[in-house]
Design an enzyme around this catalytic site. Structure first.
Site, PDB file in Angstrom:
ATOM      1  N   GLY A  13      33.884  34.776  40.700  1.00  0.00           N
ATOM      2  CA  GLY A  13      34.776  35.812  40.172  1.00  0.00           C
ATOM      3  C   GLY A  13      34.584  35.975  38.678  1.00  0.00           C
ATOM      4  O   GLY A  13      35.521  36.263  37.934  1.00  0.00           O
ATOM      5  N   ALA A  14      33.320  35.797  38.241  1.00  0.00           N
ATOM      6  CA  ALA A  14      33.016  35.817  36.801  1.00  0.00           C
ATOM      7  C   ALA A  14      32.816  37.228  36.267  1.00  0.00           C
ATOM      8  O   ALA A  14      32.540  37.409  35.084  1.00  0.00           O
ATOM      9  CB  ALA A  14      31.774  34.969  36.524  1.00  0.00           C
ATOM     10  N   SER A  15      32.976  38.237  37.112  1.00  0.00           N
ATOM     11  CA  SER A  15      32.679  39.603  36.658  1.00  0.00           C
ATOM     12  C   SER A  15      33.796  40.214  35.830  1.00  0.00           C
ATOM     13  O   SER A  15      33.579  41.202  35.127  1.00  0.00           O
ATOM     14  CB  SER A  15      32.356  40.501  37.863  1.00  0.00           C
ATOM     15  OG  SER A  15      33.427  40.518  38.789  1.00  0.00           O
ATOM     16  N   VAL A  64      31.843  35.464  48.365  1.00  0.00           N
ATOM     17  CA  VAL A  64      32.351  34.170  48.845  1.00  0.00           C
ATOM     18  C   VAL A  64      33.007  34.292  50.228  1.00  0.00           C
ATOM     19  O   VAL A  64      33.236  33.288  50.894  1.00  0.00           O
ATOM     20  CB  VAL A  64      33.341  33.493  47.858  1.00  0.00           C
ATOM     21  CG1 VAL A  64      32.687  33.199  46.520  1.00  0.00           C
ATOM     22  CG2 VAL A  64      34.615  34.301  47.687  1.00  0.00           C
ATOM     23  N   SER A 142      47.606  29.105  41.889  1.00  0.00           N
ATOM     24  CA  SER A 142      48.567  30.077  41.335  1.00  0.00           C
ATOM     25  C   SER A 142      49.957  29.468  41.364  1.00  0.00           C
ATOM     26  O   SER A 142      50.265  28.638  42.226  1.00  0.00           O
ATOM     27  CB  SER A 142      48.570  31.352  42.182  1.00  0.00           C
ATOM     28  OG  SER A 142      49.678  32.161  41.832  1.00  0.00           O
ATOM     29  N   TYR A 155      48.583  35.115  50.459  1.00  0.00           N
ATOM     30  CA  TYR A 155      48.097  34.667  49.143  1.00  0.00           C
ATOM     31  C   TYR A 155      48.672  33.289  48.781  1.00  0.00           C
ATOM     32  O   TYR A 155      47.939  32.385  48.355  1.00  0.00           O
ATOM     33  CB  TYR A 155      48.493  35.720  48.099  1.00  0.00           C
ATOM     34  CG  TYR A 155      48.021  35.448  46.697  1.00  0.00           C
ATOM     35  CD1 TYR A 155      46.689  35.653  46.335  1.00  0.00           C
ATOM     36  CD2 TYR A 155      48.900  35.003  45.713  1.00  0.00           C
ATOM     37  CE1 TYR A 155      46.263  35.417  45.036  1.00  0.00           C
ATOM     38  CE2 TYR A 155      48.481  34.773  44.421  1.00  0.00           C
ATOM     39  CZ  TYR A 155      47.160  34.979  44.079  1.00  0.00           C
ATOM     40  OH  TYR A 155      46.736  34.737  42.797  1.00  0.00           O
ATOM     41  N   LYS A 159      46.713  29.735  48.134  1.00  0.00           N
ATOM     42  CA  LYS A 159      46.789  29.024  46.843  1.00  0.00           C
ATOM     43  C   LYS A 159      47.387  27.628  46.998  1.00  0.00           C
ATOM     44  O   LYS A 159      47.002  26.699  46.295  1.00  0.00           O
ATOM     45  CB  LYS A 159      47.585  29.866  45.841  1.00  0.00           C
ATOM     46  CG  LYS A 159      46.903  31.182  45.464  1.00  0.00           C
ATOM     47  CD  LYS A 159      45.546  30.935  44.844  1.00  0.00           C
ATOM     48  CE  LYS A 159      44.845  32.198  44.398  1.00  0.00           C
ATOM     49  NZ  LYS A 159      43.542  31.924  43.762  1.00  0.00           N
ATOM     50  N   ILE A 188      49.311  36.538  34.459  1.00  0.00           N
ATOM     51  CA  ILE A 188      48.246  36.698  33.459  1.00  0.00           C
ATOM     52  C   ILE A 188      47.784  38.158  33.466  1.00  0.00           C
ATOM     53  O   ILE A 188      47.579  38.738  34.543  1.00  0.00           O
ATOM     54  CB  ILE A 188      47.036  35.782  33.808  1.00  0.00           C
ATOM     55  CG1 ILE A 188      47.482  34.341  34.094  1.00  0.00           C
ATOM     56  CG2 ILE A 188      45.988  35.834  32.702  1.00  0.00           C
ATOM     57  CD1 ILE A 188      48.200  33.628  32.981  1.00  0.00           C
TER      58      ILE A 188
END
Ligand code: NAP
Length: 249
Positions: A13-15, A64, A142, A155, A159, A188
């Site tokens: 998820g580095a994009s 992924v 999270s 979700y 997590k 965030i």
């Protein structure tokens, strides 16, 4: 010498968002960073940004949630670098909805990306890490995995599951010099939360004692710390980075 000089890192998820910030921070600390996500173009832009700042990074497009794509990506990274020493399982998605309205695909997609993706990628990269007798695995959980959240059973389960994965694996690999920790961000500001409406944003802000959203950079700083030698004696820990939103055990 920079804290992570010579280390090989992989961030999923580095994009964009938190993953991008983690990649920039690890590269600033001296690591060579393999950047993973689905969008090759965005990854290439992050790689260029890191190179422009004097760091080293390369893009590896992978999904992924797709086992073949994930395994091919892991193989390509191992062929390129021989090992991954710092793995940041950050890729994540949401498909919100109340329990009674949630479709099976919304459950499967979120669990598949957020939890199974981390499991499979860690498994694909663990052998050389065990052999190397040094490693850092950092899973991005999270606050919702700690507290639960109406409209997010999928979700929150993914997590919370990452926390179970973190603590179990920490016990399995500690004797090989590998630490496994989780970071649990609060609210965030990233593209993921940009879709919240004013009412949701206000409710979130009211729950944050520090009175502001966090930044991707603040999560990245925690990840860089857990990756460093300064955190060598910390394993199986969940680091809450949430402005006080949840102050649990
Ligand atoms: P974001 O801006 O939506 O970024 C998500 C990243 O994950 C993107 O780089 C995306 O890239 C990648 N990704 C999604 N599905 C993928 C897949 N199947 N395969 C590979 N990569 C995939 O989200 P963010 O806010 O930075 O969140 C990052 C992580 O922090 C997530 O795990 C999220 O759950 C967690 N988190 C965020 C917050 C928050 O308030 N923002 C709070 C707590 C936890 P591509 O689309 O190019 O694949």
């Amino acid at each position: 010498m920079a804290a992570l000089q010579g280390r090989i890192a992989l961030v999923t998820g580095a994009s964009q968002g938190i993953g991008r910030a983690c990649a920039l921070a690890l590269a600033r600390a001296g690591a060579t960073v393999a950047l993973a996500a689905r969008s090759q173009d965005k990854l290439a832009a992050v790689a260029a940004e890191i190179a422009a700042a004097g760091g080293q990074a390369e893009a590896f497009a992978l999904d992924v949630a797709g086992e073949e794509s994930l395994k091919a990506g892991a193989k390509a990274v191992l062929e390129r670098y021989g090992k991954v020493e710092i793995l940041v399982n950050n890729a994540g998605i949401t498909r919100d909805g109340l329990m009674m309205a949630m479709k099976r695909t919304d459950w499967d997609d979120v669990l598949g990306t957020n939890l199974t993706g981390a499991f499979l990628l860690t498994q694909a990269l663990l052998r050389p890490m065990l052999k190397n007798r040094w490693g850092r695995i950092i899973n991005i959980s999270s606050v919702v995995g700690r507290t639960g959240q109406a409209g997010q059973v999928n979700y929150a389960s993914s997590k919370a599951g990452l926390i179970g994965l973190t603590r179990s694996l920490a016990r399995e690999v500690a004797s090989r010099g590998i630490t496994v920790n989780a970071v649990a961000p609060g609210y965030i500001e990233t593209p993921m939360t940009a879709v919240l409406d004013d009412k949701q944003r206000e409710a979130m802000m009211a729950a944050i004692p520090l009175g502001r959203p966090g930044t991707a950079e603040e999560i990245a700083q925690s990840v860089a710390f857990l990756a460093s030698d300064a955190a060598a004696y910390i394993t199986g820990h969940v680091l809450d980075v949430n402005g006080g939103m949840f102050m649990g055990a």
